[in-house]
Design an enzyme around this catalytic site. Structure first.
Site, PDB file in Angstrom:
ATOM      1  N   ARG A 169     -12.345  35.886 -32.973  1.00  0.00           N
ATOM      2  CA  ARG A 169     -12.972  36.162 -34.268  1.00  0.00           C
ATOM      3  C   ARG A 169     -13.992  35.079 -34.554  1.00  0.00           C
ATOM      4  O   ARG A 169     -13.833  33.947 -34.115  1.00  0.00           O
ATOM      5  CB  ARG A 169     -11.909  36.093 -35.374  1.00  0.00           C
ATOM      6  CG  ARG A 169     -10.988  37.270 -35.435  1.00  0.00           C
ATOM      7  CD  ARG A 169      -9.959  37.144 -36.567  1.00  0.00           C
ATOM      8  NE  ARG A 169      -9.749  35.785 -37.042  1.00  0.00           N
ATOM      9  CZ  ARG A 169     -10.043  35.349 -38.253  1.00  0.00           C
ATOM     10  NH1 ARG A 169     -10.577  36.154 -39.141  1.00  0.00           N
ATOM     11  NH2 ARG A 169      -9.801  34.101 -38.615  1.00  0.00           N
ATOM     12  N   ARG A 173     -18.880  34.200 -43.757  1.00  0.00           N
ATOM     13  CA  ARG A 173     -18.673  34.230 -45.209  1.00  0.00           C
ATOM     14  C   ARG A 173     -19.961  34.642 -45.897  1.00  0.00           C
ATOM     15  O   ARG A 173     -20.977  33.957 -45.763  1.00  0.00           O
ATOM     16  CB  ARG A 173     -18.269  32.855 -45.719  1.00  0.00           C
ATOM     17  CG  ARG A 173     -16.924  32.435 -45.204  1.00  0.00           C
ATOM     18  CD  ARG A 173     -16.590  31.063 -45.757  1.00  0.00           C
ATOM     19  NE  ARG A 173     -15.357  30.588 -45.148  1.00  0.00           N
ATOM     20  CZ  ARG A 173     -14.899  29.365 -45.266  1.00  0.00           C
ATOM     21  NH1 ARG A 173     -15.572  28.468 -45.972  1.00  0.00           N
ATOM     22  NH2 ARG A 173     -13.775  29.013 -44.684  1.00  0.00           N
ATOM     23  N   ARG A 246      -6.501  19.223 -22.180  1.00  0.00           N
ATOM     24  CA  ARG A 246      -7.937  19.039 -22.324  1.00  0.00           C
ATOM     25  C   ARG A 246      -8.125  17.691 -22.989  1.00  0.00           C
ATOM     26  O   ARG A 246      -7.314  17.268 -23.795  1.00  0.00           O
ATOM     27  CB  ARG A 246      -8.547  20.137 -23.198  1.00  0.00           C
ATOM     28  CG  ARG A 246      -8.856  21.382 -22.414  1.00  0.00           C
ATOM     29  CD  ARG A 246      -9.918  22.228 -23.080  1.00  0.00           C
ATOM     30  NE  ARG A 246      -9.577  22.627 -24.420  1.00  0.00           N
ATOM     31  CZ  ARG A 246     -10.328  22.390 -25.491  1.00  0.00           C
ATOM     32  NH1 ARG A 246     -11.448  21.725 -25.400  1.00  0.00           N
ATOM     33  NH2 ARG A 246      -9.954  22.826 -26.677  1.00  0.00           N
ATOM     34  N   ARG A 277     -19.983  16.112 -31.026  1.00  0.00           N
ATOM     35  CA  ARG A 277     -20.171  15.838 -32.450  1.00  0.00           C
ATOM     36  C   ARG A 277     -20.127  14.341 -32.717  1.00  0.00           C
ATOM     37  O   ARG A 277     -19.690  13.556 -31.863  1.00  0.00           O
ATOM     38  CB  ARG A 277     -19.152  16.589 -33.299  1.00  0.00           C
ATOM     39  CG  ARG A 277     -17.715  16.243 -33.033  1.00  0.00           C
ATOM     40  CD  ARG A 277     -16.788  16.969 -34.004  1.00  0.00           C
ATOM     41  NE  ARG A 277     -15.451  16.423 -33.905  1.00  0.00           N
ATOM     42  CZ  ARG A 277     -14.457  16.677 -34.734  1.00  0.00           C
ATOM     43  NH1 ARG A 277     -14.644  17.505 -35.740  1.00  0.00           N
ATOM     44  NH2 ARG A 277     -13.269  16.132 -34.567  1.00  0.00           N
ATOM     45  N   GLU A 303     -18.273  12.073 -29.829  1.00  0.00           N
ATOM     46  CA  GLU A 303     -17.192  12.731 -29.072  1.00  0.00           C
ATOM     47  C   GLU A 303     -17.763  13.497 -27.884  1.00  0.00           C
ATOM     48  O   GLU A 303     -18.709  14.266 -28.052  1.00  0.00           O
ATOM     49  CB  GLU A 303     -16.441  13.722 -29.974  1.00  0.00           C
ATOM     50  CG  GLU A 303     -15.641  13.038 -31.047  1.00  0.00           C
ATOM     51  CD  GLU A 303     -14.738  14.006 -31.806  1.00  0.00           C
ATOM     52  OE1 GLU A 303     -14.240  13.614 -32.855  1.00  0.00           O
ATOM     53  OE2 GLU A 303     -14.556  15.164 -31.356  1.00  0.00           O
ATOM     54  N   TYR A 351       0.098  22.795 -29.245  1.00  0.00           N
ATOM     55  CA  TYR A 351      -0.862  22.250 -30.196  1.00  0.00           C
ATOM     56  C   TYR A 351      -0.312  22.431 -31.601  1.00  0.00           C
ATOM     57  O   TYR A 351      -0.102  23.543 -32.065  1.00  0.00           O
ATOM     58  CB  TYR A 351      -2.266  22.881 -30.108  1.00  0.00           C
ATOM     59  CG  TYR A 351      -3.128  22.199 -31.141  1.00  0.00           C
ATOM     60  CD1 TYR A 351      -3.688  20.958 -30.887  1.00  0.00           C
ATOM     61  CD2 TYR A 351      -3.280  22.729 -32.425  1.00  0.00           C
ATOM     62  CE1 TYR A 351      -4.391  20.260 -31.860  1.00  0.00           C
ATOM     63  CE2 TYR A 351      -3.980  22.037 -33.405  1.00  0.00           C
ATOM     64  CZ  TYR A 351      -4.531  20.802 -33.109  1.00  0.00           C
ATOM     65  OH  TYR A 351      -5.209  20.113 -34.080  1.00  0.00           O
ATOM     66  N   ASP A 353      -0.998  21.337 -35.600  1.00  0.00           N
ATOM     67  CA  ASP A 353      -1.700  20.604 -36.642  1.00  0.00           C
ATOM     68  C   ASP A 353      -0.673  19.706 -37.316  1.00  0.00           C
ATOM     69  O   ASP A 353       0.537  19.913 -37.175  1.00  0.00           O
ATOM     70  CB  ASP A 353      -2.309  21.576 -37.664  1.00  0.00           C
ATOM     71  CG  ASP A 353      -3.739  21.962 -37.295  1.00  0.00           C
ATOM     72  OD1 ASP A 353      -4.432  21.149 -36.646  1.00  0.00           O
ATOM     73  OD2 ASP A 353      -4.160  23.081 -37.653  1.00  0.00           O
TER      74      ASP A 353
HETATM   75  C1  FAD Z   1      -8.510  15.044 -31.168  1.00  0.00           C
HETATM   76  C2  FAD Z   1      -7.477  15.598 -32.131  1.00  0.00           C
HETATM   77  C3  FAD Z   1      -7.841  15.870 -33.452  1.00  0.00           C
HETATM   78  C4  FAD Z   1      -6.891  16.381 -34.356  1.00  0.00           C
HETATM   79  N1  FAD Z   1      -7.279  16.658 -35.628  1.00  0.00           N
HETATM   80  C5  FAD Z   1      -6.389  17.183 -36.499  1.00  0.00           C
HETATM   81  C6  FAD Z   1      -6.785  17.530 -37.836  1.00  0.00           C
HETATM   82  O1  FAD Z   1      -7.951  17.350 -38.232  1.00  0.00           O
HETATM   83  N2  FAD Z   1      -5.845  18.067 -38.663  1.00  0.00           N
HETATM   84  C7  FAD Z   1      -4.554  18.285 -38.255  1.00  0.00           C
HETATM   85  O2  FAD Z   1      -3.748  18.774 -39.060  1.00  0.00           O
HETATM   86  N3  FAD Z   1      -4.155  17.946 -37.008  1.00  0.00           N
HETATM   87  C8  FAD Z   1      -5.029  17.411 -36.120  1.00  0.00           C
HETATM   88  N4  FAD Z   1      -4.617  17.070 -34.852  1.00  0.00           N
HETATM   89  C9  FAD Z   1      -3.172  17.222 -34.486  1.00  0.00           C
HETATM   90  C10 FAD Z   1      -2.333  15.929 -34.763  1.00  0.00           C
HETATM   91  O3  FAD Z   1      -2.860  14.862 -34.020  1.00  0.00           O
HETATM   92  C11 FAD Z   1      -0.860  16.194 -34.372  1.00  0.00           C
HETATM   93  O4  FAD Z   1      -0.323  17.215 -35.170  1.00  0.00           O
HETATM   94  C12 FAD Z   1       0.081  14.969 -34.505  1.00  0.00           C
HETATM   95  O5  FAD Z   1      -0.498  13.787 -34.088  1.00  0.00           O
HETATM   96  C13 FAD Z   1       1.347  15.227 -33.713  1.00  0.00           C
HETATM   97  O6  FAD Z   1       2.297  14.187 -33.909  1.00  0.00           O
HETATM   98  P1  FAD Z   1       3.419  13.906 -32.828  1.00  0.00           P
HETATM   99  O7  FAD Z   1       4.366  12.940 -33.455  1.00  0.00           O
HETATM  100  O8  FAD Z   1       3.960  15.171 -32.305  1.00  0.00           O
HETATM  101  O9  FAD Z   1       2.657  13.266 -31.583  1.00  0.00           O
HETATM  102  P2  FAD Z   1       1.906  11.885 -31.350  1.00  0.00           P
HETATM  103  O10 FAD Z   1       1.135  11.490 -32.557  1.00  0.00           O
HETATM  104  O11 FAD Z   1       1.183  12.000 -30.072  1.00  0.00           O
HETATM  105  O12 FAD Z   1       3.103  10.828 -31.170  1.00  0.00           O
HETATM  106  C14 FAD Z   1       3.803  10.664 -29.968  1.00  0.00           C
HETATM  107  C15 FAD Z   1       4.101   9.184 -29.799  1.00  0.00           C
HETATM  108  O13 FAD Z   1       5.007   9.005 -28.713  1.00  0.00           O
HETATM  109  C16 FAD Z   1       4.643   7.829 -28.019  1.00  0.00           C
HETATM  110  N5  FAD Z   1       5.170   7.904 -26.656  1.00  0.00           N
HETATM  111  C17 FAD Z   1       4.855   8.806 -25.702  1.00  0.00           C
HETATM  112  N6  FAD Z   1       5.530   8.527 -24.564  1.00  0.00           N
HETATM  113  C18 FAD Z   1       6.296   7.434 -24.816  1.00  0.00           C
HETATM  114  C19 FAD Z   1       7.196   6.667 -24.024  1.00  0.00           C
HETATM  115  N7  FAD Z   1       7.459   6.947 -22.736  1.00  0.00           N
HETATM  116  N8  FAD Z   1       7.785   5.585 -24.596  1.00  0.00           N
HETATM  117  C20 FAD Z   1       7.524   5.260 -25.886  1.00  0.00           C
HETATM  118  N9  FAD Z   1       6.673   5.960 -26.675  1.00  0.00           N
HETATM  119  C21 FAD Z   1       6.068   7.031 -26.141  1.00  0.00           C
HETATM  120  C22 FAD Z   1       3.132   7.819 -28.087  1.00  0.00           C
HETATM  121  O14 FAD Z   1       2.616   6.526 -27.865  1.00  0.00           O
HETATM  122  C23 FAD Z   1       2.871   8.340 -29.490  1.00  0.00           C
HETATM  123  O15 FAD Z   1       2.763   7.288 -30.422  1.00  0.00           O
HETATM  124  C24 FAD Z   1      -5.561  16.614 -33.918  1.00  0.00           C
HETATM  125  C25 FAD Z   1      -5.210  16.354 -32.594  1.00  0.00           C
HETATM  126  C26 FAD Z   1      -6.155  15.879 -31.700  1.00  0.00           C
HETATM  127  C27 FAD Z   1      -5.758  15.650 -30.269  1.00  0.00           C
END
Ligand code: FAD
Length: 370
Positions: A169, A173, A246, A277, A303, A351, A353
């Protein structure tokens, strides 16, 4: 002995840790990075909260999630309204009446709709590739100036060689509304995401620079249960193969001027500009420091889409058949680990958010503690 060892201090780990503590459990959090907050980590440089792992804009329609997270931070009124730069021509995103007026000089919604309709007719049969699919949805002008170059840079391939399903999609708007996310709640935590995560982890023991997988036996012996938010394939030592991601590469620059582009996000939609961007971080907080003073300098991040290879920072899971099937096999192994909960974007290879990861962590803690 702790009740829980939590691997990862990102949103999932921090919320699980907070809720466990609130339910009287003892918790130890470890993270291999030198800082808390995972990918939402912000670092204050020259008074500007820099989003180190990519721009993060909080948005949600989930009232429960909003009520929960606003206990740990006040959110400002930031609204995401990106601008597209096509060879120096600026367009409002997402596609709305401002965009169409700039593109064609049309003034009324009827004129804009008629222009799009006329251009869509170029594709008569079933679209065979992404180019035809995009033209069949919004016409050639929007495709050429606002979709083609950006998409080709993101995927590293010509739009004619990309499959149609990538773009299902393309919302159009016919109103003067450039609020990108159609969300009920939106904003940026005042003082940065790191502070918000620190508030979640208040009173909880956190050991940074600690890689769980390198010291698994020793750390496992410290707790009854483990919550693991790292990559699921790494947990099993990649024994079934490597899940693909990716990637994005960021190039940060501190500039000795107050205003570089006048907006938090500008997408470069031509193919020739190598970056996709530029983020100018200060505009997430309206160019002010925490005391409300104007900031004299600015920090920008260019980026670039880049191919991911093992060892690189994993960003976006690749949701294709091959990776989906491999994840399913790892999930079976995970389900057979009695004392380990796999959660978050890496633990579930999904993925998420931010609002979705918060919802998922809350669901898991409710199942566990209530
Ligand atoms: C480029 C990008 C842009 C984004 N923009 C948005 C946005 O605008 N709005 C939105 O709502 N969401 C966005 N997101 C999504 C958002 O980043 C995630 O929802 C969120 O960070 C997920 O949290 P998490 O705790 O699952 O993972 P993470 O934040 O990745 O936390 C995992 C943690 O585990 C740790 N870890 C991994 N392996 C080990 C190990 N072996 N030992 C110890 N520690 C370890 C890592 O260091 C990390 O700190 C974006 C994501 C990306 C990639």
């Amino acid at each position: 002995m702790y009740d829980y060892l939590i691997v990862g201090s990102g949103l999932y780990g921090a919320i699980f840790a907070h809720e466990a503590k609130a339910h009287g459990k003892s918790v130890l959090v470890v993270d291999k990075r030198p800082n808390i907050a995972g990918n939402v980590y912000t670092e204050n440089i020259e008074g500007i909260n820099v989003h180190k792992y990519g721009a993060h804009i909080f948005h949600t329609n989930n009232k429960k999630v909003w009520q929960y997270i606003t206990q740990f931070a006040e959110f400002n009124r930031f609204t995401n309204s990106p601008v597209a730069n096509y060879k120096g021509e600026l367009y409002s995103l997402p596609f709305n009446m401002y965009t169409f007026n700039k593109m064609w000089g049309v003034v009324t919604p009827e004129e804009a709709a008629a222009k799009i309709e006329e251009q869509r007719k170029e594709i008569t049969g079933e679209p065979q590739n992404l180019e035809e699919q995009a033209i069949s949805l919004v016409g050639r002008d929007i495709y050429e100036k606002l979709i083609k170059g950006y998409t080709e840079k993101q995927w590293g391939r010509d739009c004619k060689e990309l499959p149609t399903f990538i773009i299902k999609r393309l919302p159009v708007r016919l109103t003067f509304d450039n609020n990108y996310f159609n969300a009920l709640y939106q904003g940026i935590p005042v003082g940065g995401y790191t502070k918000m995560v620190a508030n979640l982890l208040d009173g909880i023991e956190v050991r940074l620079n600690t890689d769980y997988l390198e010291r698994k036996t020793e750390l496992d012996a410290l707790a009854e249960k483990v919550v693991y938010t790292g990559p699921i394939d790494a947990y099993f030592d990649y024994k079934l193969g490597t899940l693909e991601y990716r990637s994005v590469r960021f190039e940060n620059e501190l500039l000795d001027k107050p205003n570089f582009q006048g907006n938090a996000a500008v997408n470069y939609t031509d193919r020739e500009t190598p970056w996709t961007r530029i983020i100018e971080h200060k505009w997430f907080e309206f160019g002010k420091d925490e005391n409300g003073n104007d900031l004299p300098k600015t920090i920008i991040s260019r980026e670039y889409s880049s191919e991911w290879k093992p060892g690189d920072e994993p960003y976006y899971p690749v949701n294709d058949e091959k990776n989906g099937a491999l994840y399913a096999e790892y999930k079976k192994l995970a389900d057979a680990e009695p004392n380990v909960i796999f959660g978050g974007r890496l633990g579930e290879y999904k993925y998420y958010d931010m609002d979705a990861v918060i919802a998922s962590a809350l669901e898991m803690t409710e199942k566990h503690f209530d």
